[in-house]
Design an enzyme around this catalytic site. Structure first.
Site, short mmCIF file in Angstrom:
data_model
loop_
_atom_site.label_atom_id
_atom_site.label_comp_id
_atom_site.label_asym_id
_atom_site.label_seq_id
_atom_site.Cartn_x
_atom_site.Cartn_y
_atom_site.Cartn_z
N ALA A 66 -1.06 -6.02 3.70
CA ALA A 66 -0.64 -5.08 2.69
C ALA A 66 0.63 -4.40 3.21
CB ALA A 66 -1.73 -4.05 2.44
N GLY A 111 -4.35 -7.80 4.83
CA GLY A 111 -4.53 -8.18 3.42
C GLY A 111 -4.24 -9.65 3.16
N GLU A 114 -7.33 -11.40 4.03
CA GLU A 114 -8.32 -11.08 2.99
C GLU A 114 -8.06 -11.90 1.72
OE1 GLU A 114 -7.38 -6.83 3.86
OE2 GLU A 114 -9.53 -6.58 3.68
N GLU A 134 -5.99 -3.99 11.14
CA GLU A 134 -5.93 -2.66 10.53
C GLU A 134 -6.22 -1.53 11.52
OE1 GLU A 134 -7.39 -5.30 9.16
OE2 GLU A 134 -6.74 -5.47 7.08
#
Ligand code: CO8
Length: 257
Positions: A66, A111, A114, A134
């Site tokens: 992200a 992300g 993911e 993260e």
């Protein structure tokens, strides 16, 4: 404008999506997620859709996570809203009725990992790097990684990756079952071409049923899941595909689905 952030090419019903923000290593911000959602609006319910391949622009990165710059100043409500928007979009990708395959061509972090986990399977180039880093940023996975990663690689390995934040190479990703195959960047293109040929040549209804029975069955106890298989197997015999596929075998010719 937003469509350029996710490019779409349709090849015989096999749609290739490319996350296209190479200067930021294809990091996912709101605009990219919105572009993906717009494409899903067009793909859901699309007749003739056979499969979706998803990759990142350039040879360095699939998706490096992200967008950290965009997340830096978020308050909890904004973070929840962003994570919710991404989770919903990724779920829509996962639940398309056709195989969704990640072609992981480089960094696949946070992300990005993911996103790959929401695909039915992933193949990786040998320079790919995976991780859920993260915790190094003071947060935890927010796009589904804490739940899909243990389901794919087991809770012990998921805990290792999510609490250490360590990065793993493509070979380790292969060993733990995060990806199905590892190959060179050039071979990744050959793989995409072969897969396109295979998935556009197979019985489309049967391919969809195979995805459905595996996805739905995994959430059920074994007996219920086996009963589901029997129902969907029997339903195949109500289709022209079954007649064409089996006739072609008996008549020693290629089926025309
Ligand atoms: N976000 C924003 N920009 C990024 C990101 C990212 N995740 N990753 C790379 N970039 C940018 C860099 O800032 C840089 O930009 P610029 O050229 O303007 O300085 C450009 O991409 C190239 O990156 P590097 O110069 O760093 O390239 P390197 O080859 O030196 O390093 C790495 C590559 C190792 C991938 C490095 O860029 C890196 O560590 N990136 C961050 C990886 C990461 O931590 N990802 C996880 C992010 S958190 C997350 O995904 C949580 C998801 C849930 C969110 C919940 C919502 C609230």
């Amino acid at each position: 404008m937003s469509e350029q952030l996710v490019e779409m090419v349709d090849n015989d019903g096999v749609v290739r999506l490319t996350i296209n923000r190479p200067k930021a290593l294809n990091a996912l911000n709101r605009e990219v997620i919105e572009a993906l959602a717009e494409i899903l609006d067009r793909l859901e319910g699309r007749e003739g859709l056979r499969a979706v391949l998803i990759t990142g622009a350039g040879e360095k990165s699939f998706v490096a996570g992200a967008d950290i710059t965009a997340m830096r100043e978020m308050n909890p409500l904004e973070a929840r809203d962003f994570a919710g928007q991404a989770l919903k979009t990724i779920k829509r990708l996962e639940t398309l009725p056709v195989p969704v395959v990640a072609l992981v061509n480089g960094f696949c972090l946070g992300g990005g990992c993911e996103l790959a986990l929401a695909c039915d399977w992933a193949v990786a180039s040998d320079n790919a790097v995976f991780g859920q880093p993260e915790v190094l940023l003071g947060v935890i996975p927010g796009f589904g990684g804490s739940q899909r990663l243990p389901r794919r690689v087991g809770p012990a390995m998921a805990l290792d990756l999510c609490t250490t934040g360590r990065k793993i190479d493509a070979q380790e990703a292969l060993r733990i079952g995060l990806v199905n195959q590892v190959m060179s960047q050039a071979e990744l293109e050959d793989y995409a071409a072969t897969l396109t040929k295979q998935l556009s040549g197979n019985g489309p209804g049967a391919v969809r049923s195979a995805k459905q029975v595996i996805h739905d069955g995994m959430d059920q106890d074994l007996d219920s899941a086996l009963a589901l298989e029997t129902s969907l197997f029997a339903l195949c015999f109500a289709s022209d595909e079954q007649r064409e596929g089996m006739s072609a075998f008996v008549e020693k010719r290629k089926p025309n689905f």
